[in-house]
Design an enzyme around this catalytic site. Structure first.
Site, PDB file in Angstrom:
ATOM      1  N   SER A 199       6.662  98.032  10.358  1.00 48.84           N
ATOM      2  CA  SER A 199       5.791  99.159  10.713  1.00 48.84           C
ATOM      3  C   SER A 199       5.298  99.957   9.506  1.00 48.84           C
ATOM      4  CB  SER A 199       6.481 100.083  11.728  1.00 48.84           C
ATOM      5  OG  SER A 199       6.792  99.359  12.907  1.00 48.84           O
ATOM      6  N   ASN A 238       1.225  89.918   6.300  1.00 55.38           N
ATOM      7  CA  ASN A 238       1.638  88.771   7.108  1.00 55.38           C
ATOM      8  C   ASN A 238       0.831  88.850   8.395  1.00 55.38           C
ATOM      9  OD1 ASN A 238       2.830  86.847   8.683  1.00 55.38           O
ATOM     10  ND2 ASN A 238       4.811  87.897   8.884  1.00 55.38           N
ATOM     11  N   TRP A 239      -0.186  87.996   8.464  1.00 52.12           N
ATOM     12  CA  TRP A 239      -1.086  88.068   9.611  1.00 52.12           C
ATOM     13  C   TRP A 239      -0.507  87.450  10.877  1.00 52.12           C
ATOM     14  CZ3 TRP A 239      -6.561  86.571   7.287  1.00 52.12           C
ATOM     15  CH2 TRP A 239      -7.090  87.707   6.647  1.00 52.12           C
ATOM     16  N   LYS A 240       0.621  86.779  10.743  1.00 53.12           N
ATOM     17  CA  LYS A 240       1.247  86.131  11.901  1.00 53.12           C
ATOM     18  C   LYS A 240       0.195  85.250  12.608  1.00 53.12           C
ATOM     19  CE  LYS A 240       4.545  89.844  11.896  1.00 53.12           C
ATOM     20  NZ  LYS A 240       5.475  90.723  12.615  1.00 53.12           N
ATOM     21  N   GLY A 296       6.978  95.700  14.306  1.00 53.40           N
ATOM     22  CA  GLY A 296       6.038  95.773  15.420  1.00 53.40           C
ATOM     23  C   GLY A 296       6.410  96.809  16.466  1.00 53.40           C
ATOM     24  N   HIS A 336      11.309  84.302   8.069  1.00 51.59           N
ATOM     25  CA  HIS A 336      10.919  85.516   8.800  1.00 51.59           C
ATOM     26  C   HIS A 336      11.786  85.625  10.066  1.00 51.59           C
ATOM     27  CE1 HIS A 336       8.589  88.392  11.122  1.00 51.59           C
ATOM     28  NE2 HIS A 336       8.069  88.771   9.960  1.00 51.59           N
ATOM     29  N   GLY A 386       2.733  93.622   8.664  1.00 55.99           N
ATOM     30  CA  GLY A 386       2.161  92.876   9.783  1.00 55.99           C
ATOM     31  C   GLY A 386       0.899  93.543  10.279  1.00 55.99           C
ATOM     32  N   GLY A 387       0.999  94.229  11.400  1.00 57.55           N
ATOM     33  CA  GLY A 387      -0.154  94.811  12.108  1.00 57.55           C
ATOM     34  C   GLY A 387      -1.172  95.529  11.236  1.00 57.55           C
ATOM     35  N   GLU A 440      13.429  93.295   6.017  1.00 55.60           N
ATOM     36  CA  GLU A 440      12.722  93.660   7.242  1.00 55.60           C
ATOM     37  C   GLU A 440      13.716  93.859   8.379  1.00 55.60           C
ATOM     38  OE1 GLU A 440       8.346  92.244   7.053  1.00 55.60           O
ATOM     39  OE2 GLU A 440       9.520  90.681   8.006  1.00 55.60           O
ATOM     40  N   GLU A 468      11.057  86.321  12.986  1.00 62.53           N
ATOM     41  CA  GLU A 468      10.469  85.680  14.171  1.00 62.53           C
ATOM     42  C   GLU A 468      10.751  84.185  14.161  1.00 62.53           C
ATOM     43  OE1 GLU A 468       6.541  87.328  13.663  1.00 62.53           O
ATOM     44  OE2 GLU A 468       7.365  89.304  14.131  1.00 62.53           O
TER      45      GLU A 468
HETATM   46  P1  13P Z   1       4.718  95.080  11.375  1.00 59.18           P
HETATM   47  O1  13P Z   1       4.188  95.653  10.083  1.00 59.18           O
HETATM   48  O2  13P Z   1       3.649  94.763  12.369  1.00 59.18           O
HETATM   49  O3  13P Z   1       5.849  95.896  11.908  1.00 59.18           O
HETATM   50  O4  13P Z   1       5.351  93.634  10.997  1.00 59.18           O
HETATM   51  C1  13P Z   1       6.235  93.543   9.961  1.00 59.18           C
HETATM   52  C2  13P Z   1       6.477  92.109   9.654  1.00 59.18           C
HETATM   53  O5  13P Z   1       7.103  91.403  10.410  1.00 59.18           O
HETATM   54  C3  13P Z   1       5.895  91.554   8.419  1.00 59.18           C
HETATM   55  O6  13P Z   1       6.409  90.297   8.129  1.00 59.18           O
END
Ligand code: 13P
Length: 251
Positions: free
Chosen positions: A212, A9-11, A172, A94, A233-234, A166, A96
């Protein structure tokens, strides 16, 4: 046997040039999707370009979409458009989006139905806050999300769905749920689906862990009985890390 699914998930990261370079580089190295599903969920304006270059193994997903076919919803993206440009997956609910864009379980449920109407595969995100975990209400909270978000779906749809567990406190932050915490929560989700549907549906449903995840911890997480993949994510922004994590899922 459930096929693992590793999704990035590149956000709101990467320009078009950066994204195309990434896809070019990973395509040469990804294992076949006979063994693992690899997905990248990117920002909307570049989805078409990524689909065109997805190659044999990679699949492309959106990060959100609206539940209406079309209409006066400035800034939103429709399922017919995603289908039309060849997108296969869509992240729905998600944390967020729930937190910053006020998405309710009711809207999320409508979006999942809409995704299925257009042949898109939803990746439904659920997960608790730190406060909820500390007050020992994780299972109850997540169960409630699953019940509301899946309302009205048939067994075949639930078997196609992917759920990503999640925990918000692990996103993050560098704090990963322990493999046991993640597996327990995912088992609890599978039990909810078993109660709502049946044994076969619960056994076929793929449930990822997210929060993470990185090359250093993915093996242990994927080694657990009920964790079928990761939503990352990251660490999914780096070519080598993404390839390592996809390879970690190949049994
Ligand atoms: P991180 O892997 O950066 O913690 O993000 C997780 C996430 O929100 C994937 O949707």
């Amino acid at each position: 046997m459930r096929k693992p699914i590793i999704a990035g998930n590149w956000k709101m990261f990467k320009t078009r040039d950066e994204a195309l370079q990434f896809v070019y580089n990973v395509n040469l190295k990804l294992p076949s999707n006979d063994f693992v599903d690899s997905v990248i969920c990117a920002q909307s304006p570049i989805l078409r370009d990524l689909v065109r270059r997805q190659g044999d193994s990679l699949r492309i997903g959106a990060q959100n979409m609206h539940y209406a076919d079309n209409g006066a919803f400035t800034g939103e993206i429709s399922a017919p458009l995603l289908e039309n440009i060849g997108v296969e997956y869509v992240i729905i609910g998600h944390s967020e989006r729930r937190a910053y864009f006020n998405e309710t379980d009711e809207a999320i449920n409508k979006k999942i139905h809409q995704a299925f109407r257009y042949g898109l595969k939803p990746i439904l995100c659920v997960g608790e806050s730190l406060e909820t975990r500390q007050s020992n209400q994780t299972d109850e909270f997540v169960k409630n999300q699953v019940v509301l978000d899946l309302k009205g779906l048939g067994t075949e749809q639930v078997k196609t769905l992917v759920i990503a567990y999640e925990p918000i406190w692990a996103i993050g932050t560098g704090l990963t749920a322990t493999s046991t915490q993640a597996n327990d929560a995912i088992k609890a989700i599978r039990n909810v689906v078993r109660d709502l549907y049946d044994e076969e549906t619960a056994e076929e449903l793929r449930i990822q862990y997210g929060g993470s995840v990185k090359p250093g911890n993915i093996k242990e997480l994927l080694g657990m009985s009920d964790i079928d993949g990761a939503l990352i994510g990251g660490a999914s922004l780096e070519v080598e890390a993404f390839i390592q994590m996809v390879n970690a899922a190949v049994k």
